[in-house]
Design an enzyme around this catalytic site. Sequence first.
Site, PDB file in Angstrom:
ATOM      1  N   GLU A  25       0.275   0.800  -2.517  1.00  0.00           N
ATOM      2  CA  GLU A  25       0.414  -0.340  -3.442  1.00  0.00           C
ATOM      3  C   GLU A  25       0.948  -1.582  -2.737  1.00  0.00           C
ATOM      4  OE1 GLU A  25       2.734   0.664  -6.886  1.00  0.00           O
ATOM      5  OE2 GLU A  25       2.553  -1.357  -7.725  1.00  0.00           O
ATOM      6  N   LYS A  69       9.662   3.928 -12.543  1.00  0.00           N
ATOM      7  CA  LYS A  69       8.450   3.882 -11.702  1.00  0.00           C
ATOM      8  C   LYS A  69       8.678   2.918 -10.535  1.00  0.00           C
ATOM      9  CE  LYS A  69       4.212   2.618 -10.278  1.00  0.00           C
ATOM     10  NZ  LYS A  69       3.931   1.565  -9.286  1.00  0.00           N
TER      11      LYS A  69
END
Length: 432
Positions: free
Chosen positions: A82, A262
């Site tokens: 990411e 998260k």
Amino acid sequence: MHRNSRWPGFYKLSIEERRQVAADSLGIGMSELSGALEGGLHSEKADKIIENVVGTFSLPFALALNVKVNGTDYIAPMVVEEPSVVAAASNAAKMIREGGGFQAEADPPVMIAQVQLDAVPDSATACEAVRRHQGELCALGDEQVPGLVRRGGGMRGLEARDLGEGMVVVHLFVDCRDAMGANLVNTVAEGVSPRIQELCGGEVGLRILSNLCDQRKVRVRARVPAAAIAGKGFEGAEVIDAVARASRFAERDPYRATTHNKGLMNGLDSVVIATGNDWRAVESGAHAYAARSGQYAPLCTWKKDGDALEGFLEMPLSLGTVGGPSRVHDGARMGLRIVSVESATELAMVAASVGMASNLAALRALATEGIQRGHMALHARSVAIAAGAEGDEVEKVASRIHAAGDINVATAQKVLVELRPAPPATAPPPAE
Ligand code: HMG
């Protein structure tokens, strides 16, 4: 070796230059470092690790900088797909080191092995019998893992729990030293269960570790001065208030707490993967712990304290520095060499600190300018690559689509066409 994890502008270098800086600073041979970081695993080796192998699958391997834990600097290896996660962790770690860095502590590496018993005739008497025979059962547990006992680990105690409906579960607490411990505790559980059955009656059910390893928690504290967190047109005091409110939001709302965690796991998991550890085990333990009160809650919280921001993280974390994929995966072995810890508990403290940094970076961005600017600037590079950009083109395309506020593959392809020299015009076919 004395390390310094402040490598300003590291991200502006080429991959080759970054490798050279890392090799020189960490005292690792350049060819060794480069060789280990091109995937780290050949198909033939992969075939010996899992079943039905048809290939391998690579992810980016990066270094998070500025990480100082208990006064020591660490370079944290991170494997993650990411964009902005590594930049964000380095960014917040830089702010936290302005306040003295992360202060971390970890419990001894004690895992829980569960032995389930069903159809127990008298659960209360069974639990009492297990408690009375604790010394004998611990000695029996140690006999199952003589190597671990030689390394200073082994049984640390037990507990019997009555789950109702004639079901009793015995928890065996096993100090696994530098191993994650799954195989060790499963061996102990299987070896001790026949004697537990003799003591309790009933039938033995499952004998397996619990990933809710709440005997093996890590705690991290950080204090961020106002001046370090100020920026992007916001005063330090404003950012502190905004981050504290964002943290409170997560404490009051499980929907927000899930995303908050998260963001934390972005950094933590990346270190877990880069060091060859089992991220599914870490994830399941983390989320079960986050829900222990009955409401899912943040693993890390932030509060204003005087004119600074104070963070506190607590969670179970079972990591190993021996065994597992680190035996066969060159990248994981290099990850462990780079982070350069002496024990699994030290690795847990570093990984949790990187998690805390990721959490802070995301909250700071969300509570001030919004997440998209920083995230999208870095995301633009992957969009450029997806559009077919190569080499220098990647940065050029990324900065143009970012500046245009139009970060998508179609726009990137148009920019690419503009950037590339037009092919020479082909001569028309001769007239017949
Ligand atoms: P910036 O303010 O432009 O950075 O931040 P800067 O130029 O002031 O640099 C500060 C430091 O950041 C640098 O120090 C680097 O360490 C690092 P220096 O080397 O100059 O001494 N840094 C970089 N490192 C590598 N590559 C780069 C880079 N740029 C800066 N290109 C930044 C830019 C993206 C860091 C900032 O905007 C940020 O921290 N944003 C947060 C982004 C984030 O959290 N991303 C995670 C993914 S979002 C998500 O999925 C989770 C979420 O849902 C969780 C939640 O809701 O809580 C958001």
